[in-house]
Motif scaffolding. Structure first.
Motif, short mmCIF file in Angstrom:
data_model
loop_
_atom_site.label_atom_id
_atom_site.label_comp_id
_atom_site.label_asym_id
_atom_site.label_seq_id
_atom_site.Cartn_x
_atom_site.Cartn_y
_atom_site.Cartn_z
N LEU A 1 20.57 -57.33 -7.77
CA LEU A 1 20.42 -58.61 -8.46
C LEU A 1 21.71 -59.41 -8.42
O LEU A 1 21.70 -60.62 -8.20
N GLY A 2 22.83 -58.76 -8.61
CA GLY A 2 24.13 -59.43 -8.53
C GLY A 2 24.38 -60.01 -7.15
O GLY A 2 24.88 -61.12 -7.00
N ALA A 3 24.02 -59.25 -6.11
CA ALA A 3 24.21 -59.73 -4.74
C ALA A 3 23.32 -60.94 -4.47
O ALA A 3 23.76 -61.92 -3.85
N VAL A 4 22.09 -60.89 -4.93
CA VAL A 4 21.17 -62.02 -4.73
C VAL A 4 21.67 -63.26 -5.46
O VAL A 4 21.65 -64.37 -4.92
N LEU A 5 22.17 -63.09 -6.68
CA LEU A 5 22.70 -64.23 -7.43
C LEU A 5 23.95 -64.81 -6.76
O LEU A 5 24.15 -66.03 -6.77
N ALA A 6 24.78 -63.95 -6.17
CA ALA A 6 25.96 -64.43 -5.46
C ALA A 6 25.56 -65.27 -4.25
O ALA A 6 26.14 -66.34 -4.01
N VAL A 7 24.59 -64.82 -3.48
CA VAL A 7 24.12 -65.58 -2.32
C VAL A 7 23.50 -66.90 -2.77
O VAL A 7 23.72 -67.95 -2.14
N LEU A 8 22.75 -66.88 -3.85
CA LEU A 8 22.16 -68.11 -4.36
C LEU A 8 23.23 -69.10 -4.80
O LEU A 8 23.13 -70.30 -4.54
N ALA A 9 24.27 -68.62 -5.45
CA ALA A 9 25.36 -69.49 -5.89
C ALA A 9 26.08 -70.10 -4.69
O ALA A 9 26.41 -71.29 -4.70
N ILE A 10 26.31 -69.32 -3.65
CA ILE A 10 26.96 -69.84 -2.44
C ILE A 10 26.09 -70.92 -1.80
O ILE A 10 26.60 -71.97 -1.37
N GLY A 11 24.79 -70.71 -1.75
CA GLY A 11 23.88 -71.72 -1.21
C GLY A 11 23.90 -73.00 -2.02
O GLY A 11 23.92 -74.11 -1.45
N CYS A 12 23.93 -72.88 -3.33
CA CYS A 12 23.97 -74.07 -4.18
C CYS A 12 25.26 -74.86 -3.98
O CYS A 12 25.24 -76.09 -3.94
N VAL A 13 26.38 -74.16 -3.84
CA VAL A 13 27.65 -74.83 -3.61
C VAL A 13 27.65 -75.55 -2.26
O VAL A 13 28.15 -76.67 -2.15
N ASN A 14 27.06 -74.92 -1.25
CA ASN A 14 26.98 -75.57 0.07
C ASN A 14 26.14 -76.84 0.01
O ASN A 14 26.52 -77.87 0.58
N ILE A 15 25.01 -76.78 -0.66
CA ILE A 15 24.15 -77.96 -0.75
C ILE A 15 24.84 -79.06 -1.55
O ILE A 15 24.75 -80.24 -1.19
N ALA A 16 25.55 -78.70 -2.60
CA ALA A 16 26.28 -79.70 -3.38
C ALA A 16 27.34 -80.38 -2.52
O ALA A 16 27.53 -81.60 -2.61
#
Length: 76
Positions: free
Chosen positions: A25-40
């Motif tokens: 779950l931590g790994a999935v949340l980290a990947v999701l956060a990286i994706g959100c930062v890229n889109i921003a």
């Protein structure tokens, strides 16, 4: 009949086998956060480009209604 008592560490008895799931779950949340930062970042870059374009149109003499029409035309 013989009874056997087993002493487990508190962390293991509370978490049990959920430790692997929590790591996943931590790994999935980290990947999701990286994706959100890229889109921003991409949206921010697009906004800067659009700001330059709008400044150029205002300098040429476009009015607010013309700019609004242009923006609505690009969205739709």
């Amino acid at each position: 009949m013989r009874r056997v008592a087993k002493a487990l560490p508190l962390a293991e008895s509370v978490a049990g086998k959920t430790k692997a799931a929590l790591v996943l779950l931590g790994a999935v949340l980290a990947v999701l956060a990286i994706g959100c930062v890229n889109i921003a970042g991409l949206l921010l870059a697009r906004g800067v480009q659009r700001e330059r374009e709008m400044a150029m149109r205002v300098a040429i003499g476009a009015g607010r209604t013309r700019l609004l029409g242009q923006m609505l035309n690009e969205v739709c």
